[in-house]
Design an enzyme around this catalytic site. Sequence first.
Site, PDB file in Angstrom:
ATOM      1  N   PHE A 272      11.756   2.584   5.564  1.00  0.00           N
ATOM      2  CA  PHE A 272      12.668   1.443   5.627  1.00  0.00           C
ATOM      3  C   PHE A 272      12.325   0.328   4.650  1.00  0.00           C
ATOM      4  O   PHE A 272      13.053  -0.634   4.528  1.00  0.00           O
ATOM      5  CB  PHE A 272      12.671   0.847   7.040  1.00  0.00           C
ATOM      6  CG  PHE A 272      13.234   1.783   8.061  1.00  0.00           C
ATOM      7  CD1 PHE A 272      14.601   1.832   8.269  1.00  0.00           C
ATOM      8  CD2 PHE A 272      12.409   2.605   8.799  1.00  0.00           C
ATOM      9  CE1 PHE A 272      15.138   2.695   9.206  1.00  0.00           C
ATOM     10  CE2 PHE A 272      12.938   3.471   9.741  1.00  0.00           C
ATOM     11  CZ  PHE A 272      14.297   3.524   9.943  1.00  0.00           C
ATOM     12  N   GLY A 273      11.171   0.422   4.022  1.00  0.00           N
ATOM     13  CA  GLY A 273      10.772  -0.645   3.110  1.00  0.00           C
ATOM     14  C   GLY A 273       9.285  -0.492   2.804  1.00  0.00           C
ATOM     15  O   GLY A 273       8.668   0.523   3.162  1.00  0.00           O
ATOM     16  N   GLU A 274       8.752  -1.513   2.154  1.00  0.00           N
ATOM     17  CA  GLU A 274       7.354  -1.398   1.756  1.00  0.00           C
ATOM     18  C   GLU A 274       6.400  -1.467   2.942  1.00  0.00           C
ATOM     19  O   GLU A 274       6.691  -2.086   3.960  1.00  0.00           O
ATOM     20  CB  GLU A 274       7.011  -2.542   0.802  1.00  0.00           C
ATOM     21  CG  GLU A 274       7.460  -2.232  -0.599  1.00  0.00           C
ATOM     22  CD  GLU A 274       8.010  -3.435  -1.318  1.00  0.00           C
ATOM     23  OE1 GLU A 274       8.070  -4.520  -0.715  1.00  0.00           O
ATOM     24  OE2 GLU A 274       8.392  -3.260  -2.478  1.00  0.00           O
TER      25      GLU A 274
ATOM     26  N   ASP B 275       7.103  15.266  15.431  1.00  0.00           N
ATOM     27  CA  ASP B 275       6.773  15.275  13.997  1.00  0.00           C
ATOM     28  C   ASP B 275       5.273  15.131  13.808  1.00  0.00           C
ATOM     29  O   ASP B 275       4.809  14.381  12.954  1.00  0.00           O
ATOM     30  CB  ASP B 275       7.529  14.145  13.288  1.00  0.00           C
ATOM     31  CG  ASP B 275       7.528  14.322  11.775  1.00  0.00           C
ATOM     32  OD1 ASP B 275       7.203  15.432  11.308  1.00  0.00           O
ATOM     33  OD2 ASP B 275       7.833  13.352  11.060  1.00  0.00           O
TER      34      ASP B 275
ATOM     35  N   ILE C 173       0.812  -1.226   0.000  1.00  0.00           N
ATOM     36  CA  ILE C 173       0.000   0.000   0.000  1.00  0.00           C
ATOM     37  C   ILE C 173       0.836   1.261   0.000  1.00  0.00           C
ATOM     38  O   ILE C 173       0.328   2.355  -0.140  1.00  0.00           O
ATOM     39  CB  ILE C 173      -0.998   0.034   1.192  1.00  0.00           C
ATOM     40  CG1 ILE C 173      -0.255  -0.187   2.518  1.00  0.00           C
ATOM     41  CG2 ILE C 173      -2.128  -0.946   0.999  1.00  0.00           C
ATOM     42  CD1 ILE C 173      -1.146   0.012   3.735  1.00  0.00           C
ATOM     43  N   GLY C 174       2.118   1.108   0.159  1.00  0.00           N
ATOM     44  CA  GLY C 174       2.931   2.317   0.122  1.00  0.00           C
ATOM     45  C   GLY C 174       4.377   1.999   0.415  1.00  0.00           C
ATOM     46  O   GLY C 174       4.748   0.852   0.624  1.00  0.00           O
TER      47      GLY C 174
HETATM   48  O1  ACK Z   1      -1.294   7.789   2.648  1.00  0.00           O
HETATM   49  P1  ACK Z   1      -1.303   6.312   2.671  1.00  0.00           P
HETATM   50  O2  ACK Z   1      -2.337   5.555   2.000  1.00  0.00           O
HETATM   51  O3  ACK Z   1      -1.191   5.818   4.186  1.00  0.00           O
HETATM   52  O4  ACK Z   1       0.157   5.828   2.248  1.00  0.00           O
HETATM   53  C1  ACK Z   1       0.982   5.633   3.335  1.00  0.00           C
HETATM   54  C2  ACK Z   1       1.801   4.401   3.144  1.00  0.00           C
HETATM   55  O5  ACK Z   1       1.256   3.386   3.930  1.00  0.00           O
HETATM   56  C3  ACK Z   1       3.252   4.582   3.536  1.00  0.00           C
HETATM   57  O6  ACK Z   1       3.354   4.949   4.872  1.00  0.00           O
HETATM   58  C4  ACK Z   1       0.048   3.827   4.508  1.00  0.00           C
HETATM   59  N1  ACK Z   1      -0.057   3.290   5.852  1.00  0.00           N
HETATM   60  C5  ACK Z   1       0.863   3.329   6.817  1.00  0.00           C
HETATM   61  N2  ACK Z   1       0.393   2.748   7.909  1.00  0.00           N
HETATM   62  C6  ACK Z   1      -0.843   2.306   7.630  1.00  0.00           C
HETATM   63  C7  ACK Z   1      -1.860   1.642   8.374  1.00  0.00           C
HETATM   64  N3  ACK Z   1      -1.661   1.311   9.643  1.00  0.00           N
HETATM   65  N4  ACK Z   1      -2.978   1.361   7.758  1.00  0.00           N
HETATM   66  C8  ACK Z   1      -3.190   1.729   6.488  1.00  0.00           C
HETATM   67  N5  ACK Z   1      -2.287   2.373   5.745  1.00  0.00           N
HETATM   68  C9  ACK Z   1      -1.140   2.661   6.318  1.00  0.00           C
HETATM   69  C10 ACK Z   1       0.077   5.317   4.506  1.00  0.00           C
END
Ligand code: ACK
Length: 921
Positions: free
Chosen positions: A573-575, A687, A568-569
Amino acid sequence: MFCMECYHLSGLLWDAITEMDEHNRPIHTFQVCNVMEPNQNNWLRSNWISRQAAQKVYVELRFTLRDCNSIPWVSGTCKETFNLFYHETDEAHGVKFRPAQYTKIDTIAADESFTQMDLGDRILKLNTEVREVGPINRKGFYLAFQDIGACIALVSVRVYYKKCPFTLRNLASFPDTVPRVDSSSLVEVRGACVDHAEERDTPKLFCGADGDWLVPLGRCVCSVGYEEIDACRPGFYKAYAGNIKCSKCPPHSFSYGDASAICRCEKGFFRAEKDPPTMACTRPPSPPRNLIFNLNDTCLLLEWSPPSDTGGRRDLTYNVQCKRCGPEPDHCQLCEDELRFLPGPLGLTNATVTVMDFSAHANYTFEIESLNGVSDMSSRRNPATSQPQQSPSLVGTLKKDWASPNSIALSWQQPEQTTLPIIDYEVKYYEKVLKYSVYDSKAPSVIVSGLKPATWYVFSVRTRTAAGYSSYSPKYEYETTGDCKYLRPSTVLISSNMASDQGQVLVIVTAAVGGFTLLVILTLFLLITGSEYFTTYVDPDTYEDPTQAVHEFTKEIDPSRIRIERVIGAGEFGEVCSGRLRTPGKKEIAVAIKTLKGGYVERQRRDFLREASIMGQFDHPNIIRLEGVVTKSRPVMIVVEYMENGSLDSFLRQHDGHFTVIQLVGMLRGIASGMKYLSDMGYVHRDLAARNILVNSNLVCKVSDFGLSRVLEDDPEAAYTTTGGKIPIRWTAPEAISYRKFSSASDAWSYGIVMWEVMSYGERPYWEMSNQDVILSIEEGYRLPAPMGCPVALHQLMLHCWQKERNHRPKFTDIVSFLDKLIRNPSTVLKNFFLPESPGEEMDYPMFISVGDWLDSIKMSQYKSNFMAAGYNTLDSVARMSIEDVRRIGVELIGHQRRIISSIQTLHLQLLHEHEKGFHV
Ligand code: ACK
C-alpha cells in the site's frame, strides 16, 4: 465565342486569315491592309451578343497595327487607328447591317506597349485594348470595327461583364451578383445561412463595380449539433448554436449518430431537469457508510459518513426511515411520525440526526437513505414502496453441509419463483446472546467461520433482487459442538421481552443506497456483555464499519511521537519506513512504519487498516507486534515493532550456509509457536511463507502479513475467496488451491514449505517449475526432496506437513513439541537417518518407478542419458551416489548437483523405508 461578318462599304473586305504560330497552332485573324487606297471604309461586324445579366460589358481587343512609316509610299493614305462601334437590339438582325445605327465606342490606336507575337518569319507586336460598353438596356448588341485605311490584324475579341461571384462568408451564401453600371454605387446583397446554420445578424455583402465583394455585415452560426458546417461526430455533441466546436460527450453519456445536440446518459446515469447538457450524467449515490449511534437516556444520535460514491453530484441529502418492529423483524411499521427527529427525518444535508421520544421496550430500525438530484429518476427507487408485489420470495430451509467447532457450511434452496434475478443472499447470524454478523453471499451457500466452539448460533437468510429483500428465512439454530435442529419461528431473534429483561433497547441500524439496490445492514447491540470477547480472533470483515474494528483492536498514535528515519522497502500500500516511537514514561523503541500512500480510495484504506485490526488482536512473542495506528492524520500509518533482519527469505539468502542446524531449527520453532498461537485463536493465515516471516537481531522469527485472510464477496461460486483470487500456489495446500478450503491444516502445509525454505537457505520451492506443474506433481504424489544437509528428521516433518489428507497433518502444537525435542537433544537431529516418532499416521509418500521418472520429477530429465551411460539405472544404485559421483557423470552446474544430491538423500530414505516394509525396487 461569336462569329464575325465582314462588310465592305468601300475598298476591300477584311480577310479571315488563318496563320500558324511558332508552335504550329492556328491563329484565326481578321486582317485588312488597304493602306495604298484613300477613303477606306471597311467594316467588320460581330454576330449578335446577348448581354445576359450584364448592364455594362467589356470588350477586350487584341490586334496588330502596322506602323505607316514601315510601309514605303503610303504616306497620305495610311492610317494607324480603327474605330469600335456597337448597336443594341433585342434580337439578331441577320445579315442586315446599317452602319448608321451604330454608336461609336472609341477610336482604337496602337499602344506603345506591344507584346510581340512570333508568326514564323514575321514578328508582330500584339496590342491589347479594353473598352467599356454600356449601360446596355436591350437584350443584346452587335460590335463593329471600322477600318479607315490601316493595316490591321484583329487577333481576338473578348466580350465579358463583371460580377461578384457566388461566395460563402460567415456561414452565409451569396449568389452571383452583377454590379451596378454606376461604379460609385454598390449592390447590397443579403446572404442565406448555409444548411445547419442560423442567422445571428442578417448577413450582408456589397458587390462593387469591379466584381469584388465588399463590407461584410452580420453572420450566421452553426446550429446545435454542428460545427463549421460539419455534423458533430458520434461521441461529440453541440448543445448550443454558435461557431464553437463540437464537444466530447461529458462523462457517462454518449452519442451514437452524427449531429447530436445532446449526449444521452448511459444506463443507470441520469440528468436532472436543471442539469445543463454540458454536465456529466450522474447517478444516485451509494449508501451512507459507517453508521454509528449514540444512545443516552432520551435520545439517539445517529451519525454516518457520506457515501463513497456521491454519484457525481453535490446535491446530496439523506432521509431517515424508522421502522418499529415486533418480535418478528418482518412485522414492522413505519414510525417517523411517532418520533421526533432533529433537524428532521427528510432532506438532511448533514450526516447526522437526533431522534427522541422513544417508546420503552421496542425495537427500532433506522434506515438512512442517501439521495441526490437524480435519485427520483432511477427506476430502482425504494422497492418497498414502489413495487411491493415484486418482493423476492423466501429461500427454502437452511441445511448444514458440514461443521467444525469454529465454522459451519450452510446451504439452502433458492426461492422457487423470482421475477427478478437474485443479486445475492444476506446471511445473518448471531450468537444467541451476544453478537450479530451479516454476510453477503452470491451462491445459495455460505461458510461461516470464526465461530466459537460450544456456542449456540442462530442463522437466517434472505434474498435480494433489484426489488429489494425478501423476508428472512425461518431461523436455523446450531450449537458449534453439537447437533442442529430447526426452531419454531417464534423463538427467533432476540425478543423484545428478553431485551427488556436486560434493560436493553435493540437498535438495528441499516443504511440504504439511494433508495435502491443494497440494503446494508449493520446491527449493533447496545449492551455488549461477555468478557472473553477477544479470546478468539474476530474477523474485522464481520464489522459493517471497518473503522470500528480499527478502534476496537488498535491504539491511535499521535504522529508527533513517531520519527521516520528511512525508507526500508515498498509494501503493498505504500512505503515501509524504519523509525522511532516515543511513548511517555517508556523507552523509545525502534519501529517499522507502514504507510498508506496518498490518493488511496476508501477500499484501500480499509484493506490497509484491516491488517492492523487483525494484528492488534494478537499478543505473542512470535507474532509481529502492533504498536498502533495513525488514522486521524495523513499519512495513515501502521506502526509495528522493528525487525532488524527484515524478511526471513532474503535474510537466509544473504547468509547461505551461515547457521547451524540448531539455529535454523530454533527459527522454525519460533514460527511454529507463533502459528500455534494463531491457530488457537482460530485465525487462518493463508499466506505463511518465509517472505512473510520477519527476523529480529536475535534471530527471533515472527509471523507477519495478515492481509490475505480477507474474505471477498464477489465470487459467485464460492463462499470465500482470497484477495484478488491470488493464491500462493507453491505454499498452499491442495485442498485450499482446489476448493479454497483454508484451515490451520492448510497453514500446516505452508509451514512445511517454510521449513524447506529455511533448511535450503531461501531456495525457491519447486525451483523454476511452473505453478501448473507444481499443482500436477503434488497431485501425483511428488513432494519436495530434503534440502542439502537437511537432517532427515526435519524432512520427515516436512513430508508429514504435506500429507494429502489434511487431518493427517501435524497440528502446530505437535510441531512445536517435536521441534522442542529436537532442540533439547541435538544429536538426534544430526543423525542422518534418524526416523522420529511419527506424530501422526503413516505417510502416503510415493515411490518413483524408474531413474527416468525420478529425474523427471525433479526436473532434471536432461541428465537421463548421463545416468544411464554411467550405469545408474536403478534407484538403488542412484541412492548410493555421492556428490562426486554426480559430478563425475557430467552434472556440472552446482545448482543441479545440489538438487540431485538433496533428492538422492530423500530417495535413500524412501528406499530404506520401503525396504523396511519389505518392498524391493
Ligand atoms: O526484506 P525486508 O528488508 O523486510 O524488506 C521488506 C520491506 O520492509 C517491505 O515489506 C521490511 N519490513 C517490513 N516490516 C518490517 C519490520 N517490522 N521491521 C523491519 N523491516 C520490515 C521487509
